[in-house]
Design an enzyme around this catalytic site. Structure first.
Site, mmCIF file in Angstrom:
data_model
loop_
_atom_site.group_PDB
_atom_site.id
_atom_site.type_symbol
_atom_site.label_atom_id
_atom_site.label_comp_id
_atom_site.label_asym_id
_atom_site.label_seq_id
_atom_site.Cartn_x
_atom_site.Cartn_y
_atom_site.Cartn_z
ATOM 1 N N CYS A 236 0.811 -1.225 0.000
ATOM 2 C CA CYS A 236 0.000 0.000 0.000
ATOM 3 C C CYS A 236 0.845 1.275 0.000
ATOM 4 O O CYS A 236 0.326 2.359 -0.236
ATOM 5 C CB CYS A 236 -0.944 -0.002 1.198
ATOM 6 S SG CYS A 236 -2.085 -1.410 1.202
ATOM 7 N N HIS B 145 -3.285 7.088 1.899
ATOM 8 C CA HIS B 145 -3.717 5.774 1.429
ATOM 9 C C HIS B 145 -5.096 5.495 2.004
ATOM 10 O O HIS B 145 -5.330 5.644 3.209
ATOM 11 C CB HIS B 145 -2.711 4.715 1.878
ATOM 12 C CG HIS B 145 -3.227 3.324 1.792
ATOM 13 N ND1 HIS B 145 -3.805 2.812 0.656
ATOM 14 C CD2 HIS B 145 -3.267 2.323 2.712
ATOM 15 C CE1 HIS B 145 -4.179 1.560 0.874
ATOM 16 N NE2 HIS B 145 -3.863 1.250 2.108
ATOM 17 N N ASN C 53 -10.175 -0.293 0.118
ATOM 18 C CA ASN C 53 -8.717 -0.238 0.110
ATOM 19 C C ASN C 53 -8.212 -0.860 -1.190
ATOM 20 O O ASN C 53 -8.267 -2.070 -1.362
ATOM 21 C CB ASN C 53 -8.183 -0.997 1.325
ATOM 22 C CG ASN C 53 -6.662 -1.000 1.400
ATOM 23 O OD1 ASN C 53 -5.971 -0.723 0.426
ATOM 24 N ND2 ASN C 53 -6.137 -1.348 2.566
#
Length: 332
Positions: free
Chosen positions: A116, A257, A287
């Site tokens: 990520c 993020h 996500n």
């Protein structure tokens, strides 16, 4: 053509792509024991996109084409393509496939894996090639299809992840718009978030065994990741701001993020950044790992929210554990 040392970096175009299929919280209730209120209150996510037919290369190519068009260049102008992904279509890498699809015949292409944090790490990596005068036009893509590796019977993880791609074009410039960055890793906590290799022993001949296999589904210690993000992300943003010789109040937009709305809120509060400066689209996408920052950036740019010259603070964080931050001005 080799540029002189000390050349600046500008981020001149953005693009994104999402799968056509969506999966909302109510539909997830058919898979696991959960409900919309439980998911939304703990994560902020209401739906996510699932790549039923699309590949990482499919999504990345579309995102890249959109970014290239916004930057006003052609694929043959590209010198380098960096694909930040943890879910490549090919374990040997997917960047070259994207280079071929784009027709970027002059560009070298490679994958970068930092989960990520991948997009921020790729941003910093690309900037070094430009600043040293090696390349002038670099395409950075963040793309992941995490739905391939989710255990859809595990309600702790299956509610979190979605698929997508985002991209930016970075170009050599007389003025430097990438103002500062900071990257970090801590392998002591790597077990907190894994997509681990799953070996299966196979005897080839007597006394010779190989380990065949694939990968286990994603496992995550949610409490540890939350604690890690809330502590480390504000710190790394402050360090990046220090390198940029800037203060928090000079930030126009914060793009983190897109992991969990509670993390976004906690980081903003710790840095005293008003909620109206925080870009959040995870309610719609979940996500999306390395795709989440450029996907949110592109959406905000195309909505007219982010304008030329706006100062953006961004931070990625995740498996490794890795985390990083970058401060940049949007546009030429």
């Amino acid at each position: 053509m080799i540029q002189q040392l000390g050349v600046g970096v500008a981020i001149t175009g953005s693009g994104s792509a999402i799968p056509t299929v969506s999966l909302d919280n109510h539909q997830l209730c058919e898979l696991v024991e959960t409900n919309d209120e439980w998911i939304t209150s703990r994560t902020g996510i209401r739906e996510r996109r699932i790549a039923a037919t699309e590949s990482v290369s499919d999504l990345a190519t579309v995102a890249a084409q959109n970014a290239i068009a916004m930057a006003g260049i052609s694929p043959t102008d590209l010198d380098l393509i960096i694909l930040a992904t943890s879910t490549a279509d090919d374990l040997f890498g997917s960047a070259s496939s994207i280079q071929f699809r784009l027709g970027a015949t002059k560009a070298v292409a490679f994958d970068l894996t930092a989960a990520c944090s991948g997009f921020v790490f790729a941003l910093a990596t690309a900037s070094q090639f430009i600043r040293t005068g090696v390349y002038q036009n670099v395409l950075v893509i963040g793309a992941d299809i995490l739905s391939r590796w989710v255990d859809w019977s595990d309600r702790k993880t299956c509610v979190l992840f979605g698929d997508g791609a985002g991209a930016v074009v970075m170009q050599a410039s007389t003025s430097d718009r990438l103002l500062g960055f900071e990257l970090k890793s801590d392998g002591t906590q790597h077990q907190s978030l894994n997509l681990a290799y799953k070996p299966q022993p196979k005897e080839l001949v007597a006394d010779v065994t190989v380990q065949e296999g694939s990968y286990q589904p994603i496992t995550m210690n949610g409490k540890e990741i939350y604690r890690f993000a809330v502590q480390k992300v504000p710190e790394v943003l402050e360090k990046a701001l220090f390198r940029a010789n800037m203060s928090v109040d000079q930030i126009d937009w914060l793009i983190l993020h897109q992991a969990n709305q509670r993390i976004l809120d906690a980081v903003a509060q710790r840095l005293n950044i008003p909620a109206d400066k925080v870009i959040s689209n995870l309610a719609n996408y979940g996500n999306t790992s390395a795709a989440s920052i450029p996907l949110a950036l592109d959406e905000a740019v195309r909505e007219g929210k982010i304008k030329q010259g706006d100062v953006i603070a961004t931070s990625g964080f995740g498996a490794g554990l890795t985390w990083g931050a970058a401060i940049f001005q949007w546009g030429r």
